[in-house]
Design an enzyme around this catalytic site. Structure first.
Site, PDB file in Angstrom:
ATOM      1  CE  LYS A 144    -102.324  42.037  87.912  1.00  0.00           C
ATOM      2  NZ  LYS A 144    -103.366  42.672  88.582  1.00  0.00           N
TER       3      LYS A 144
HETATM    4  C1  LIG Z   1    -104.976  41.900  89.114  1.00  0.00           C
HETATM    5  C2  LIG Z   1    -105.462  42.445  90.156  1.00  0.00           C
HETATM    6  C3  LIG Z   1    -106.237  41.546  90.731  1.00  0.00           C
HETATM    7  C4  LIG Z   1    -106.690  40.195  90.449  1.00  0.00           C
HETATM    8  O1  LIG Z   1    -105.512  39.405  90.273  1.00  0.00           O
HETATM    9  P1  LIG Z   1    -105.589  37.694  89.799  1.00  0.00           P
HETATM   10  O2  LIG Z   1    -104.319  36.995  90.208  1.00  0.00           O
HETATM   11  O3  LIG Z   1    -105.671  38.020  88.331  1.00  0.00           O
HETATM   12  O4  LIG Z   1    -106.861  37.144  90.111  1.00  0.00           O
HETATM   13  C5  LIG Z   1    -106.908  41.915  92.175  1.00  0.00           C
HETATM   14  N1  LIG Z   1    -106.589  43.219  92.442  1.00  0.00           N
HETATM   15  C6  LIG Z   1    -105.914  44.284  91.714  1.00  0.00           C
HETATM   16  C7  LIG Z   1    -105.861  45.519  92.287  1.00  0.00           C
HETATM   17  C8  LIG Z   1    -105.254  43.655  90.613  1.00  0.00           C
HETATM   18  O5  LIG Z   1    -104.689  44.663  89.765  1.00  0.00           O
END
Ligand SMILES: *Cc1c(COP(=O)(O)O)cnc(C)c1O
Length: 386
Positions: A189
């Site tokens: 992210k």
């Molecule tokens: C990455 C992601 C998640 C999960 O995030 P984590 O922090 O890895 O649990 C949930 N929803 C979306 C749209 C994502 O891109």
């Protein structure tokens, strides 16, 4: 001097942007002796809320746990339906399952890859209690328009803003006005703490319950007990979870948050270069700001022209052979074994996007020379297939 041919450098899909400042901050947290959830988590929450202009921020262990808690505090439970896009990381749909509810897969819009008021409305039934709207790869969804469809029917809108830190909606940061929005700090992210997440909310009582639930339903946090000095006996007010972030993670997060504007500016610059280098390819679809906001371009997904859409994996293979990493387009949960047999309406746009798009390398330290290599290799691959 060797005269052996030099293999072109490998271009990854993504590389987190971390410096000595993060190293130092993590080391200071360790040296402080306070490594679990403590003062740095509180500081990170306050800084994140301030950056977004949100009333409350509650740090948790991931966006997945953030979504789970958001549905719990929204009162979603067994026999409820939760409308979600199938086109999302699978955690979006799974969150509904964690509370015993049934995910109902709704269609997305081809241009933004997000839910729309019309696709949400088509998926509503008398059993619908919540919708999880995803800001796809940082692309802001039109949340107010979706809330206008949902709230009169008592349907709660939760925002999965996992990828959308620093994206904007009607001139303000995504999540600023959300009843409940969840962010991720996974290394894929825009900001990272290794693993980590945040729930922001406009509602003080929801924030209070989120804090309680992330720490076993415990009435007094470890930090508060420590600060009190004297004897403090905690109580466990309801069945909660251990979804805490650590102070080591929060220390890294505080440094990362300070880089957010710089990171987004760089990504938008590089995304603009992709658009300039690819927009003349007939039939190609590129991510662009919607009328209601700006994307942070967490991922740059490209949807292939329809006539070559079924050759997507070949394009990825050709690029891999030249040292360029790509990923398939955003996944579709209804096509995964975990959701085999789960009933759903026809999802042609979702299937076109997931099968016919790929994600190109985009990260802070991607050089323009490497990006040009990606653009050239991608254009050549498409020409060879056409
Ligand atoms: C990455 C992601 C998640 C999960 O995030 P984590 O922090 O890895 O649990 C949930 N929803 C979306 C749209 C994502 O891109």
């Amino acid at each position: 001097m060797s005269t052996a041919p030099v293999a072109p450098t490998q271009i990854p899909i993504m590389r987190p942007y971390l410096g000595v400042e993060e190293e130092r901050a993590a080391a200071e947290a360790v040296a402080s002796g306070w490594i679990a959830q403590g003062p740095r988590v509180a500081e990170f929450e306050a800084a994140f809320a301030a950056r977004l202009g949100a009333a409350h921020a509650v740090a948790v262990s991931s966006c997945t746990t953030a979504l789970h808690l958001a549905l719990v505090v929204a009162g979603i439970g067994p026999d409820d339906e939760v409308v979600v896009p199938s086109l999302s990381f699978i955690a979006t749909a799974n969150a509904a399952r964690y509370v015993g509810a049934r995910p109902v897969f709704a269609e997305v819009d081809l241009a933004t890859a997000c839910l729309t008021p019309a696709t949400v409305e088509a998926a509503l039934t008398p059993a619908t209690r919540a919708v999880i709207v995803v800001d796809q790869a940082g692309m802001p969804a039109d949340v107010d328009a979706i809330r206008a469809v949902c709230e009169p029917r008592g349907v709660v809108v939760v925002e999965d803003a996992a990828c959308a830190a620093g994206s904007t909606y009607h001139g303000r940061p995504v999540g600023a006005d959300a009843l409940l929005a969840a962010f991720s700090f996974h290394p894929r992210k825009i900001l990272t703490t290794g693993e980590g997440g945040m729930v922001v909310t406009s509602d003080a009582s929801l924030a209070e319950r989120l804090v309680l639930l992330r720490q076993h339903g415990m009435s007094v946090s470890a930090a508060d007990r420590h600060a009190a000095g004297g004897a403090v006996i905690e109580q466990y007010l309801e069945v909660g979870f251990n979804y805490r972030m650590t102070d080591i993670q929060a220390a890294v997060g505080l440094v990362q948050l300070g880089r957010l504007d710089e990171v987004i500016a760089r990504r938008r610059h590089l995304a603009g270069r992709y658009a300039a280098g690819l927009s003349d390819v007939a039939g190609i679809l590129l991510p662009a700001d919607p009328p209601w906001g700006t994307t942070n371009h967490q991922s740059y997904w490209v949807t292939l022209p329809e006539q070559v859409a079924d050759r997507r994996n070949d394009v990825m293979q050709v690029l891999a052979e030249q040292g360029i990493s790509t990923r398939r387009g955003i996944m579709a949960s209804h096509l995964e074994p975990a959701y085999e047999g789960h009933p759903h309406a026809a999802l042609p746009v979702t299937e076109r996007l997931t099968n016919g798009s790929l994600i190109l390398p985009l990260y802070h330290e991607l050089s323009e020379a490497d990006q040009d290599r990606v653009i050239d290799a991608f254009r050549n691959a498409l020409e060879d297939l056409s």
